[in-house]
Motif scaffolding. Structure first.
Motif, short mmCIF file in Angstrom:
data_model
loop_
_atom_site.label_atom_id
_atom_site.label_comp_id
_atom_site.label_asym_id
_atom_site.label_seq_id
_atom_site.Cartn_x
_atom_site.Cartn_y
_atom_site.Cartn_z
N THR A 148 37.06 44.53 47.46
CA THR A 148 35.88 43.78 46.78
C THR A 148 34.84 44.39 47.04
O THR A 148 33.73 43.74 46.95
N ALA A 149 34.61 45.95 47.48
CA ALA A 149 33.39 46.27 47.77
C ALA A 149 32.42 46.26 46.56
O ALA A 149 31.32 46.31 46.67
N ALA A 150 33.06 46.64 45.41
CA ALA A 150 32.42 46.70 43.93
C ALA A 150 31.72 45.29 43.73
O ALA A 150 30.67 45.28 42.99
N GLU A 156 32.51 34.52 38.30
CA GLU A 156 33.56 35.13 39.22
C GLU A 156 34.45 35.90 38.24
O GLU A 156 35.18 36.77 38.60
N GLU A 157 34.61 35.61 36.82
CA GLU A 157 35.40 36.48 36.07
C GLU A 157 34.87 37.68 35.95
O GLU A 157 35.67 38.93 35.81
N THR A 158 33.58 37.73 35.80
CA THR A 158 32.76 39.05 35.64
C THR A 158 33.23 40.06 36.80
O THR A 158 33.72 41.43 36.91
N LEU A 159 33.23 39.30 38.12
CA LEU A 159 33.52 40.20 39.28
C LEU A 159 34.94 40.64 39.52
O LEU A 159 35.10 41.94 39.99
N ALA A 160 35.55 39.81 39.03
CA ALA A 160 37.18 40.23 39.02
C ALA A 160 37.37 41.42 38.13
O ALA A 160 38.13 42.16 38.29
N GLU A 161 36.83 41.26 36.86
CA GLU A 161 36.97 42.52 35.96
C GLU A 161 36.42 43.72 36.75
O GLU A 161 36.97 44.73 36.61
N PHE A 189 41.44 37.75 42.67
CA PHE A 189 40.13 38.26 43.16
C PHE A 189 39.76 37.30 44.02
O PHE A 189 39.02 37.61 45.15
N SER A 190 39.80 35.96 43.62
CA SER A 190 39.34 34.74 44.61
C SER A 190 40.11 34.79 45.91
O SER A 190 39.44 34.73 46.95
N ARG A 191 41.29 35.07 45.97
CA ARG A 191 42.13 35.07 47.00
C ARG A 191 41.72 36.40 48.06
O ARG A 191 41.41 36.07 49.11
N ILE A 192 41.64 37.33 47.48
CA ILE A 192 41.45 38.65 48.26
C ILE A 192 39.93 38.68 48.81
O ILE A 192 39.65 39.15 49.79
N PHE A 193 38.97 38.38 48.07
CA PHE A 193 37.72 38.22 48.29
C PHE A 193 37.40 37.36 49.60
O PHE A 193 36.89 37.54 50.36
N GLN A 213 35.95 38.92 52.65
CA GLN A 213 34.64 38.50 53.06
C GLN A 213 34.56 37.30 54.06
O GLN A 213 33.45 37.09 54.46
N GLY A 214 35.60 36.64 54.21
CA GLY A 214 35.69 35.53 55.31
C GLY A 214 34.89 34.25 54.69
O GLY A 214 34.69 33.27 55.17
N LYS A 215 34.53 34.21 53.36
CA LYS A 215 34.27 32.97 52.55
C LYS A 215 34.65 33.27 51.04
O LYS A 215 34.88 34.45 50.42
N THR A 216 34.48 32.21 50.25
CA THR A 216 34.55 32.06 48.85
C THR A 216 33.53 33.02 48.25
O THR A 216 32.40 33.02 48.90
N PHE A 217 33.70 33.42 47.03
CA PHE A 217 32.97 34.20 46.16
C PHE A 217 31.41 33.10 46.02
O PHE A 217 30.45 33.78 46.29
N ARG A 218 31.71 31.78 45.74
CA ARG A 218 30.48 31.10 45.45
C ARG A 218 29.87 31.01 46.62
O ARG A 218 28.35 31.16 46.48
N ASP A 219 30.50 30.73 47.87
CA ASP A 219 29.63 30.53 48.91
C ASP A 219 28.73 31.99 49.26
O ASP A 219 27.64 31.81 49.97
N TYR A 220 29.50 33.01 49.16
CA TYR A 220 28.94 34.53 49.38
C TYR A 220 27.63 34.39 48.60
O TYR A 220 26.54 35.01 48.88
N LEU A 221 27.55 34.27 47.29
CA LEU A 221 26.49 34.18 46.42
C LEU A 221 25.58 33.51 46.68
O LEU A 221 24.26 33.69 46.76
N LEU A 222 25.86 32.15 47.14
CA LEU A 222 24.62 31.43 47.49
C LEU A 222 24.05 31.91 48.79
O LEU A 222 22.91 31.68 48.89
#
Length: 261
Positions: free
Chosen positions: A144-146, A161-166, A175-179, A183-192
């Protein structure tokens, strides 16, 4: 601190007036260019330590060129000098990750200080202060580094999230599961968290408007920004800004008192 070389893009309409390039100290290697295409060519060839864009009154094509070059050479810090100043232009510069935005006329001391500040920030971001024994996450998080890199460059935009999965060549569910695992948190929480961290940096700037900060870090609603900020930071943006300004004032007073005595 002097960069190994500087590419100085003189994109002013009136080149009869003296350029601020004359303020660069003797001994610094500076290559002057006068067209956006040539900026890209010279930057690719020289790999300079710093890019400087000098404007009198920036227009849309010249700003688009700066933005495009900034994306292409994201690791190189950028200074922007302009005779024309507006709040909208300053916010645009922030959103395009310009290291420093200077309104001319400026002194040599101010220019050199801005160069040193940009270089220090670049070196700090490029370095890795984490001890060797704790750096395993940089390897473990490669899937998920990208996505992390994308967030750092586009946090001020609508990030789906669809964009980042792509970007990571995954389906959304995977993507949601692996992120979350890496990263230790959901994508949405990471972005916030990332957006609020950037907001804290901006709120330390004296006189900055809270609403401008909200929009600069990707919030389209000031109230939502304030609620999210308070939930994550523990205080309102205005309260945080006040406390930080008091710290700055106290530091200045202590420094003045120290020098006086």
């Amino acid at each position: 601190m002097c960069p190994e070389s500087i590419v100085w893009a003189d994109l002013r309409f009136n080149r009869n007036a003296p350029s601020n390039r004359r303020l660069i100290p003797n001994g610094w290697r500076v290559e002057k260019v006068e067209t956006p295409d040539y900026v890209s060519n010279v930057t690719a060839r020289e790999s300079p330590g710093l890019l400087v864009f000098e404007f009198d009154r920036p227009d849309i094509p010249s700003l688009s060129s700066l933005s495009s070059i900034r994306r292409r050479f994201a690791a190189i810090p950028v200074l922007m000098l302009t005779e024309y100043h507006s709040e909208a232009l300053a916010i645009w510069a922030l959103r395009n990750h310009v290291s420093n935005y200077l309104v001319v006329p400026i002194s040599q001391h101010e220019l050199v200080g801005s160069v040193e500040e940009a270089m220090t920030a670049s070196n700090t971001q490029g370095g890795n202060p984490i001890p060797n024994e704790l750096r395993f996450r940089s390897i473990a998080c490669h899937k998920t580094a990208a996505a992390v890199s994308y967030v750092k460059s586009h946090y001020h935009e609508a990030v789906r999230e669809e964009t980042l999965a792509e970007v990571c060549n995954m389906g959304v569910s995977a993507f949601s599961r692996i992120f979350r695992k890496e990263q230790g948190k959901t994508f949405r929480d990471y972005l916030l968290d990332y957006r609020i961290g950037k907001a804290c940096e901006l709120l330390r700037t004296p006189g900055v408007n809270v609403t401008d900060v909200a929009f600069t870090v990707g919030f389209n609603d000031g109230s939502h920004f304030s609620r999210t900020f308070k939930r994550l930071v523990g205080q309102t943006p205005t309260g945080f800004q006040f406390i930080e300004s008091q710290k700055t004032t106290n530091n200045v007073q202590n420094s003045t008192s120290h020098h006086t005595h």
